[in-house]
Design a protein around this motif. Structure first.
Motif, short mmCIF file in Angstrom:
data_model
loop_
_atom_site.label_atom_id
_atom_site.label_comp_id
_atom_site.label_asym_id
_atom_site.label_seq_id
_atom_site.Cartn_x
_atom_site.Cartn_y
_atom_site.Cartn_z
N PRO A 123 0.80 -1.22 0.00
CA PRO A 123 0.00 0.00 0.00
C PRO A 123 0.83 1.27 0.00
CG PRO A 123 -0.05 -1.04 2.16
CD PRO A 123 0.62 -2.00 1.23
N ASN A 124 2.08 1.17 0.43
CA ASN A 124 2.95 2.36 0.49
C ASN A 124 3.59 2.69 -0.85
OD1 ASN A 124 2.55 2.72 3.32
ND2 ASN A 124 4.02 1.07 3.70
N THR A 125 3.89 1.63 -1.63
CA THR A 125 4.57 1.85 -2.92
C THR A 125 3.68 1.60 -4.12
OG1 THR A 125 5.36 -0.44 -3.06
CG2 THR A 125 6.74 1.13 -1.83
N GLY A 126 2.60 0.84 -3.89
CA GLY A 126 1.73 0.47 -5.01
C GLY A 126 2.27 -0.69 -5.83
N GLN A 127 3.45 -1.20 -5.44
CA GLN A 127 4.08 -2.30 -6.17
C GLN A 127 3.65 -3.66 -5.63
OE1 GLN A 127 6.19 -1.75 -8.94
NE2 GLN A 127 5.33 0.29 -8.60
N ILE A 128 3.55 -4.64 -6.53
CA ILE A 128 3.26 -6.01 -6.10
C ILE A 128 4.58 -6.66 -5.67
CG2 ILE A 128 2.28 -8.24 -6.74
CD1 ILE A 128 0.68 -6.83 -8.91
#
Length: 317
Positions: free
Chosen positions: A95-100
């Motif tokens: 949720p902080n980076t948006g990366q999987i």
């Protein structure tokens, strides 16, 4: 998702599973804390998956050659890999980076970078559990790296790499549940499982044991239903179960396991050269220590055993 003294335990009421070819064993977390916080236990020696009418370890030999399927992917300038975005520590969106990120995501990126020679040419595409085979057959993805169990039925539809993780099916319950083992957790209870998952197949075979089986699109939906009190328990593989227990301290894993199996990378059956390249990457990934490093980073704090317990190459067959 590897050695020590073997320990097994029969779960009495689940003798019905024997008729369905489920293999039951004992051990595992049942306390209120995450697995890593519980009292140390002796590692369980890896169990070979139950006998299948096909060889689930069989795959094409590893190769560094670029055949027609790999050349076509390179000409397109992108390798599309189907992944999960809802499984904590395996494939989940930060949720902080948006990366999987997660264990499967590390592997997917390693495969993509090795084949394409450029990580920027790798596309990670979220795919629901039930859509994994269709996504491959309909060309929406080139590969699936998403805790996908290898079994004979699926091998009729898609090709698999060599296995890269040993798994078993486990059951989660709310901490308030009095269930002490797998038997208690599902007998006469409402149990959740993801559509298209091995857990769903196991529960379908023992439907007389559970009061009701509730299907969902993604296994994380089961966690939500448990939180809302809509289901009594969730069946999923031990890696995903450990991730859920770590993600939500209101649930726990009960003693007992079912159906030891292995997971692999899935792709089209008509692309054996792509399968061969993936197998080469898997061999290199493990030999380099990257597989172990990824396990140590993402999974070890929440799993019961050391890395070698979960590497299929060390399983006696």
């Amino acid at each position: 998702m590897r050695k020590g003294t073997a320990r097994t335990r029969t779960v009495t009421a689940l003798a019905l599973l024997a008729a369905c070819a489920a293999v039951l064993g004992g051990g595992g977390p049942s306390g209120a804390a995450p697995l890593a916080a519980q009292a140390p236990q002796q590692p369980q020696a890896p169990q070979a998956p139950q006998a299948e009418p096909c060889d689930i370890y069989k795959s094409v030999p590893p190769s560094t050659e670029d055949g027609p399927a790999v050349q076509a992917v390179k000409a397109r300038r992108s390798l599309v890999i189907g992944v999960d975005q809802n499984s904590f520590r395996w494939g989940a969106r930060n949720p902080n980076t948006g990366q999987i990120e997660g264990f499967d995501i590390d592997l997917a990126r390693a495969i993509g970078a090795a084949i394409m020679g450029d990580p920027n040419k790798v596309v990670l595409k979220p795919v629901a559990t039930a859509d994994r085979i269709d996504a491959i057959k309909k060309g929406r993805v080139d590969l699936i790296v998403r805790t996908m169990t290898i079994n004979c039925k699926r091998m009729e539809d898609v090709a698999f790499s060599k296995p890269y993780f040993n798994i078993t099916q486990r059951v989660l319950v709310p901490r308030s549940s009095p269930a002490k083992n797998l038997d208690d957790a599902i007998t006469g209870k409402t149990v959740c499982a993801a559509n298209g998952s091995t857990a769903a197949t196991v529960l379908k075979e023992v439907k007389k044991v559970a009061k009701q089986v509730v299907p969902v699109e993604n296994q994380l939906d089961c966690l939500v239903l448990m939180q809302l009190g809509k289901v009594d328990a969730t069946m999923t593989d031990d890696g995903l179960a450990a991730g859920q227990a770590a993600q939500d301290q209101t649930v726990r894993i009960v003693d007992g396991e079912a159906q030891p199996e292995v997971i692999g990378v899935a792709m089209l059956k008509t692309s054996p050269d792509l399968t061969a390249r993936v197998n080469q990457v898997l061999a290199d990934y493990y030999a380099s220590g990257a597989w172990r490093s990824s396990y140590e980073r993402w999974l070890k704090p929440y799993m019961l055993n050391d890395a070698e317990h979960y590497w299929p190459g060390t399983t006696a067959r």
